[in-house]
Write a protein that holds these residues in place. Structure first.
Motif, PDB file in Angstrom:
ATOM      1  N   VAL A  29       0.851  -1.190   0.000  1.00 20.08           N
ATOM      2  CA  VAL A  29       0.000   0.000   0.000  1.00 20.08           C
ATOM      3  C   VAL A  29       0.888   1.240   0.000  1.00 20.08           C
ATOM      4  N   PRO A  30       0.310   2.389  -0.409  1.00 16.88           N
ATOM      5  CA  PRO A  30       1.101   3.617  -0.397  1.00 16.88           C
ATOM      6  C   PRO A  30       1.753   3.849   0.967  1.00 16.88           C
ATOM      7  N   GLY A  31       3.037   4.234   0.913  1.00 18.94           N
ATOM      8  CA  GLY A  31       3.815   4.445   2.129  1.00 18.94           C
ATOM      9  C   GLY A  31       4.717   3.277   2.468  1.00 18.94           C
ATOM     10  N   ASP A  32       4.417   2.084   1.920  1.00 15.25           N
ATOM     11  CA  ASP A  32       5.269   0.917   2.161  1.00 15.25           C
ATOM     12  C   ASP A  32       6.604   1.085   1.447  1.00 15.25           C
ATOM     13  N   PRO A  33       7.667   0.477   1.997  1.00 15.12           N
ATOM     14  CA  PRO A  33       8.936   0.460   1.260  1.00 15.12           C
ATOM     15  C   PRO A  33       8.755  -0.360  -0.021  1.00 15.12           C
ATOM     16  N   ALA A  34       9.331   0.116  -1.101  1.00 15.32           N
ATOM     17  CA  ALA A  34       9.290  -0.628  -2.366  1.00 15.32           C
ATOM     18  C   ALA A  34      10.440  -1.633  -2.369  1.00 15.32           C
ATOM     19  N   PRO A  35      10.140  -2.899  -2.656  1.00 15.23           N
ATOM     20  CA  PRO A  35      11.234  -3.869  -2.722  1.00 15.23           C
ATOM     21  C   PRO A  35      12.259  -3.470  -3.793  1.00 15.23           C
ATOM     22  N   ALA A  36      13.526  -3.484  -3.397  1.00 20.94           N
ATOM     23  CA  ALA A  36      14.607  -3.176  -4.340  1.00 20.94           C
ATOM     24  C   ALA A  36      14.735  -4.334  -5.326  1.00 20.94           C
ATOM     25  N   ASP A  61      -5.784   9.019 -12.818  1.00 19.43           N
ATOM     26  CA  ASP A  61      -5.541   8.937 -11.375  1.00 19.43           C
ATOM     27  C   ASP A  61      -4.389   9.844 -10.946  1.00 19.43           C
ATOM     28  N   LEU A  62      -3.364   9.937 -11.806  1.00 19.56           N
ATOM     29  CA  LEU A  62      -2.177  10.734 -11.509  1.00 19.56           C
ATOM     30  C   LEU A  62      -2.315  12.187 -11.977  1.00 19.56           C
ATOM     31  N   LYS A  63      -3.481  12.501 -12.554  1.00 19.79           N
ATOM     32  CA  LYS A  63      -3.764  13.850 -13.062  1.00 19.79           C
ATOM     33  C   LYS A  63      -2.753  14.304 -14.108  1.00 19.79           C
ATOM     34  N   ILE A  64      -2.481  13.400 -15.056  1.00 20.81           N
ATOM     35  CA  ILE A  64      -1.548  13.681 -16.156  1.00 20.81           C
ATOM     36  C   ILE A  64      -2.373  13.916 -17.417  1.00 20.81           C
ATOM     37  N   VAL A 118      11.622   7.110  -5.732  1.00 19.56           N
ATOM     38  CA  VAL A 118      12.944   6.590  -5.393  1.00 19.56           C
ATOM     39  C   VAL A 118      13.775   7.729  -4.812  1.00 19.56           C
ATOM     40  N   ALA A 119      14.176   7.572  -3.567  1.00 19.81           N
ATOM     41  CA  ALA A 119      14.968   8.587  -2.872  1.00 19.81           C
ATOM     42  C   ALA A 119      16.362   8.682  -3.491  1.00 19.81           C
ATOM     43  N   ASP A 120      17.062   9.740  -3.144  1.00 22.93           N
ATOM     44  CA  ASP A 120      18.419   9.938  -3.664  1.00 22.93           C
ATOM     45  C   ASP A 120      19.350   8.788  -3.301  1.00 22.93           C
ATOM     46  N   ASP A 121      19.057   8.088  -2.196  1.00 17.75           N
ATOM     47  CA  ASP A 121      19.904   6.959  -1.794  1.00 17.75           C
ATOM     48  C   ASP A 121      19.512   5.656  -2.491  1.00 17.75           C
ATOM     49  N   GLY A 122      18.503   5.719  -3.390  1.00 14.99           N
ATOM     50  CA  GLY A 122      18.113   4.538  -4.156  1.00 14.99           C
ATOM     51  C   GLY A 122      17.024   3.699  -3.531  1.00 14.99           C
ATOM     52  N   THR A 123      16.588   4.046  -2.328  1.00 17.50           N
ATOM     53  CA  THR A 123      15.492   3.298  -1.710  1.00 17.50           C
ATOM     54  C   THR A 123      14.165   3.835  -2.219  1.00 17.50           C
ATOM     55  N   GLY A 124      13.198   2.949  -2.357  1.00 20.01           N
ATOM     56  CA  GLY A 124      11.918   3.341  -2.915  1.00 20.01           C
ATOM     57  C   GLY A 124      10.786   3.271  -1.909  1.00 20.01           C
ATOM     58  N   THR A 125       9.769   4.095  -2.164  1.00 13.61           N
ATOM     59  CA  THR A 125       8.533   4.098  -1.381  1.00 13.61           C
ATOM     60  C   THR A 125       7.369   3.995  -2.351  1.00 13.61           C
ATOM     61  N   ILE A 126       6.416   3.137  -2.029  1.00 11.48           N
ATOM     62  CA  ILE A 126       5.233   2.966  -2.865  1.00 11.48           C
ATOM     63  C   ILE A 126       4.352   4.214  -2.751  1.00 11.48           C
ATOM     64  N   ASP A 127       4.053   4.855  -3.887  1.00 10.35           N
ATOM     65  CA  ASP A 127       3.113   5.989  -3.939  1.00 10.35           C
ATOM     66  C   ASP A 127       1.723   5.508  -4.333  1.00 10.35           C
ATOM     67  N   VAL A 128       1.682   4.580  -5.302  1.00  6.94           N
ATOM     68  CA  VAL A 128       0.426   4.034  -5.811  1.00  6.94           C
ATOM     69  C   VAL A 128       0.614   2.531  -5.955  1.00  6.94           C
ATOM     70  N   ALA A 129      -0.391   1.753  -5.531  1.00  9.94           N
ATOM     71  CA  ALA A 129      -0.380   0.299  -5.698  1.00  9.94           C
ATOM     72  C   ALA A 129      -1.734  -0.122  -6.254  1.00  9.94           C
ATOM     73  N   GLN A 130      -1.725  -0.682  -7.454  1.00  9.10           N
ATOM     74  CA  GLN A 130      -2.960  -1.130  -8.090  1.00  9.10           C
ATOM     75  C   GLN A 130      -2.795  -2.588  -8.499  1.00  9.10           C
ATOM     76  N   TYR A 131      -3.666  -3.446  -7.965  1.00  5.22           N
ATOM     77  CA  TYR A 131      -3.648  -4.873  -8.276  1.00  5.22           C
ATOM     78  C   TYR A 131      -4.837  -5.236  -9.153  1.00  5.22           C
ATOM     79  N   ASN A 132      -4.685  -6.330  -9.898  1.00  2.68           N
ATOM     80  CA  ASN A 132      -5.765  -6.848 -10.750  1.00  2.68           C
ATOM     81  C   ASN A 132      -6.259  -5.801 -11.733  1.00  2.68           C
ATOM     82  N   VAL A 133      -5.319  -5.060 -12.340  1.00  2.33           N
ATOM     83  CA  VAL A 133      -5.714  -4.037 -13.303  1.00  2.33           C
ATOM     84  C   VAL A 133      -6.078  -4.715 -14.625  1.00  2.33           C
ATOM     85  N   LYS A 134      -6.880  -4.043 -15.405  1.00  3.83           N
ATOM     86  CA  LYS A 134      -7.252  -4.529 -16.738  1.00  3.83           C
ATOM     87  C   LYS A 134      -6.192  -4.073 -17.734  1.00  3.83           C
TER      88      LYS A 134
END
Length: 160
Positions: A7-14, A157-160, A130-146
């Motif tokens: 979920v958003p806020g979780d560390p992203a697996p490297a 969703d990202l307002k692009i 992805v932070a400057d040190d290379g560690t990532g944080t989940i901003d958006v997590a979408q499962y079972n997308v079409k």
């Protein structure tokens, strides 16, 4: 394996995986930026082709918004190279044949395929900061997308 979702806020697996060209690509390569990491079941299948073509069509808009894109599947690099060439994919496709990364992102498990329950890759999309040190944080997590329409929805969703 737990069925818990990221979920958003979780560390992203490297990760460090081999791309279609045989080069190593890591999450940390995107340090200081954001990257869309999407998982798809198999290269050169209709849904996965649709999704890759849609991401390719959106790559300039995503880039303008500060987002890179990488696609990850259990395919071997050689198959990814054919897929990239045949569909003119404009971003890195990464091979995860051992499914370590797909499982770390909790994008592997039971899913429906043509009305049957199977074990496999769950089509999923993540936006990782992805932070400057290379560690990532989940901003958006979408499962079972079409596959069809997903990129357009993600852009909304990202307002692009």
């Amino acid at each position: 394996m737990s069925s818990d979702r990221l979920v958003p806020g979780d560390p992203a697996p490297a990760f460090t995986l081999t791309n279609a060209d045989g080069d190593q690509v890591s999450l940390s390569d995107y340090a200081g930026g954001k990257v869309i990491v999407y998982f798809y079941p198999a290269a050169m299948t209709p849904g996965c082709t649709t999704q890759a073509v849609d991401f390719t069509a959106a790559v300039d808009d995503l880039d303008d918004a500060g987002l890179a894109v990488v696609g990850i599947s259990p395919d071997q690099p050689e198959k990814l190279a054919k897929f990239k060439a045949s569909s003119s994919v404009a971003f890195p496709l990464l091979a995860d044949p051992e499914k370590n990364v797909v499982k770390a992102y909790r994008a592997y498990g039971t899913r429906m395929l043509y009305g049957k329950l199977i074990e496999g890759v769950i089509r999923s999309t993540f936006v990782v900061e992805v932070a400057d040190d290379g560690t990532g944080t989940i901003d958006v997590a979408q499962y079972n997308v079409k596959a069809t329409g997903h990129v357009a929805k993600l852009k909304r969703d990202l307002k692009i």
